[in-house]
Design a protein around this motif. Structure first.
Motif, short mmCIF file in Angstrom:
data_model
loop_
_atom_site.label_atom_id
_atom_site.label_comp_id
_atom_site.label_asym_id
_atom_site.label_seq_id
_atom_site.Cartn_x
_atom_site.Cartn_y
_atom_site.Cartn_z
N ASP A 1 22.07 32.59 35.75
CA ASP A 1 23.30 32.05 36.34
C ASP A 1 23.33 30.54 36.29
OD1 ASP A 1 21.31 31.47 38.16
OD2 ASP A 1 22.25 32.51 39.85
N GLY A 2 22.25 29.94 35.73
CA GLY A 2 22.20 28.49 35.59
C GLY A 2 21.63 27.76 36.79
N LYS A 3 21.26 28.49 37.83
CA LYS A 3 20.71 27.87 39.04
C LYS A 3 19.20 27.69 38.93
CE LYS A 3 24.31 29.72 42.11
NZ LYS A 3 24.58 30.57 43.31
N THR A 4 18.73 26.52 39.35
CA THR A 4 17.30 26.22 39.32
C THR A 4 16.62 26.77 40.57
OG1 THR A 4 17.68 24.19 38.03
CG2 THR A 4 15.57 24.39 39.17
N VAL A 5 15.48 27.40 40.36
CA VAL A 5 14.72 28.01 41.46
C VAL A 5 13.30 27.47 41.44
CG1 VAL A 5 13.80 30.16 42.42
CG2 VAL A 5 16.09 30.12 41.40
N SER A 6 12.81 27.04 42.58
CA SER A 6 11.43 26.59 42.70
C SER A 6 10.53 27.81 42.88
CB SER A 6 11.28 25.66 43.90
OG SER A 6 9.91 25.46 44.20
N PHE A 7 9.44 27.87 42.10
CA PHE A 7 8.53 29.00 42.21
C PHE A 7 7.95 29.07 43.63
CE2 PHE A 7 4.65 31.50 41.45
CZ PHE A 7 5.18 32.54 40.72
N GLU A 8 7.75 27.92 44.23
CA GLU A 8 7.19 27.87 45.59
C GLU A 8 8.12 28.49 46.63
OE1 GLU A 8 4.64 24.05 46.39
OE2 GLU A 8 6.14 23.58 44.86
N SER A 9 9.41 28.61 46.29
CA SER A 9 10.36 29.22 47.23
C SER A 9 10.09 30.70 47.42
CB SER A 9 11.80 29.00 46.76
OG SER A 9 12.07 29.76 45.58
N LEU A 10 9.26 31.27 46.53
CA LEU A 10 8.93 32.70 46.62
C LEU A 10 7.71 32.96 47.49
CD1 LEU A 10 9.45 33.65 42.85
CD2 LEU A 10 11.09 33.84 44.74
N ARG A 11 7.13 31.90 48.00
CA ARG A 11 5.95 32.08 48.86
C ARG A 11 6.32 32.92 50.08
NH1 ARG A 11 1.17 27.93 49.86
NH2 ARG A 11 -0.18 29.29 51.07
N GLY A 12 5.43 33.81 50.46
CA GLY A 12 5.69 34.72 51.57
C GLY A 12 6.13 36.08 51.08
N LYS A 13 6.37 36.19 49.76
CA LYS A 13 6.74 37.46 49.15
C LYS A 13 5.67 37.88 48.15
CE LYS A 13 11.73 36.61 49.35
NZ LYS A 13 13.00 36.64 48.57
N VAL A 14 5.61 39.17 47.86
CA VAL A 14 4.80 39.65 46.74
C VAL A 14 5.61 39.36 45.48
CG1 VAL A 14 3.78 41.66 45.64
CG2 VAL A 14 3.74 41.46 48.13
N VAL A 15 4.99 38.72 44.50
CA VAL A 15 5.70 38.36 43.27
C VAL A 15 5.17 39.18 42.10
CG1 VAL A 15 6.32 36.53 41.65
CG2 VAL A 15 6.10 36.01 44.10
N PHE A 16 6.06 39.91 41.45
CA PHE A 16 5.75 40.62 40.21
C PHE A 16 6.34 39.77 39.10
CE2 PHE A 16 6.65 43.40 36.69
CZ PHE A 16 5.61 44.33 36.67
N MET A 17 5.49 39.08 38.33
CA MET A 17 5.98 38.18 37.29
C MET A 17 5.55 38.66 35.92
SD MET A 17 5.59 34.06 36.78
CE MET A 17 3.87 34.10 36.31
N ASN A 18 6.52 38.84 35.05
CA ASN A 18 6.27 39.30 33.69
C ASN A 18 6.73 38.22 32.71
OD1 ASN A 18 7.66 40.81 31.13
ND2 ASN A 18 5.84 41.92 31.79
N ILE A 19 5.81 37.78 31.85
CA ILE A 19 6.14 36.76 30.84
C ILE A 19 6.44 37.49 29.53
CG2 ILE A 19 5.29 34.75 29.59
CD1 ILE A 19 3.46 34.21 32.01
N TRP A 20 7.64 37.25 28.98
CA TRP A 20 8.11 38.02 27.85
C TRP A 20 8.98 37.17 26.92
CZ3 TRP A 20 13.37 39.12 26.92
CH2 TRP A 20 14.25 38.61 27.91
N ALA A 21 9.41 37.78 25.81
CA ALA A 21 10.35 37.13 24.88
C ALA A 21 11.15 38.21 24.15
CB ALA A 21 9.59 36.27 23.87
N THR A 22 12.34 37.87 23.73
CA THR A 22 13.21 38.84 23.07
C THR A 22 12.67 39.27 21.71
OG1 THR A 22 14.55 37.06 22.10
CG2 THR A 22 15.29 37.96 24.20
N TRP A 23 11.85 38.41 21.08
CA TRP A 23 11.32 38.72 19.75
C TRP A 23 10.00 39.50 19.79
CZ3 TRP A 23 6.63 36.56 20.07
CH2 TRP A 23 6.47 35.40 20.82
N CYS A 24 9.56 39.85 20.99
CA CYS A 24 8.25 40.48 21.19
C CYS A 24 8.38 41.99 21.37
CB CYS A 24 7.59 39.83 22.42
SG CYS A 24 6.23 40.74 23.14
N PRO A 25 8.01 42.81 20.36
CA PRO A 25 8.17 44.27 20.46
C PRO A 25 7.52 44.90 21.69
CG PRO A 25 7.75 43.67 18.19
CD PRO A 25 7.54 42.42 19.01
#
Length: 206
Positions: A80-104
């Motif tokens: 949506d174009g909004k910037t989010v600080s990763f630190e703003s997620l502190r206090g939550k469990v974070v499931f983070m997946n690093i990916w790319a559209t060209w990666c099968p």
């Protein structure tokens, strides 16, 4: 003089396969094709995600023990174009997946991540699908919309944290509310399992 008539049966199999992969590559469909094959492997249950049987206490000498959150200072931008600080997620469990559209393998595991998101998504669990495409955001947005995925998708908006470096993508991290990496999976995996669901809930409820 009689000449042999041309027949497709006379074409060597390797030539046919080469032609098929050539067409897939030129049309940009090779990622989808390989991803579909790898998705079948995931469905067979041969590559389930590894999660610890129990949480371990942080090393007293580590940065996490001192209260610093992993990825501190990292900025992301949502579709949506909004910037989010990763630190703003502190206090939550974070499931983070690093990916790319060209990666099968990234494409292959996304449906099961979407399913996991629908089952465990809450205000206490944050999903971060971090695209590392070296392309404009519109390409990523078009891909996500085409697939109908609803999990939150971001792109890096600042220098990538060294804590999230990996030898391969996709790579998935599970981060505790205290900001500590408690699980890491390099390569594709099936996350839509009872083990992963229970593990995420155990961190929320600990």
């Amino acid at each position: 003089m009689n000449k042999d008539k041309f027949s497709i049966k006379n074409i060597p199999g390797w030539v046919v396969m080469l032609a098929v992969f050539g067409v897939l590559y030129l049309t940009g469909l090779h990622t989808e094709g390989i991803g579909q094959v790898q998705r079948l492997l995931l469905a067979a249950g041969i590559k389930n995600a590894d999660v610890p049987e129990q949480l371990t206490a942080p090393d007293e000498s580590s940065d996490m023990a001192s209260g610093e959150m992993v990825g501190a200072g990292f900025q992301m931008v949502g579709l949506d174009g909004k910037t989010v600080s990763f630190e703003s997620l502190r206090g939550k469990v974070v499931f983070m997946n690093i990916w790319a559209t060209w990666c099968p393998p990234c494409v292959a595991e996304m449906p099961n991540i979407q399913s996991l998101y629908e089952k465990v998504g809450s205000d206490k669990i944050a999903f971060v699908m971090l695209s590392v495409d070296e392309a404009v955001m519109e390409k990523v947005k078009k891909f996500i919309n085409k697939k109908g995925y609803t999990f939150p998708v971001y792109m890096p908006a600042s220098q990538f944290p060294k804590e999230f470096y990996s030898n391969s993508i996709p790579t998935t991290f599970i981060i505790s509310p205290e900001g500590k990496i408690v699980a890491k999976q390099e390569g594709m995996a099936d996350y839509d399992t009872k083990e992963v669901q229970d593990f995420l809930q155990s961190i929320v409820n600990k």
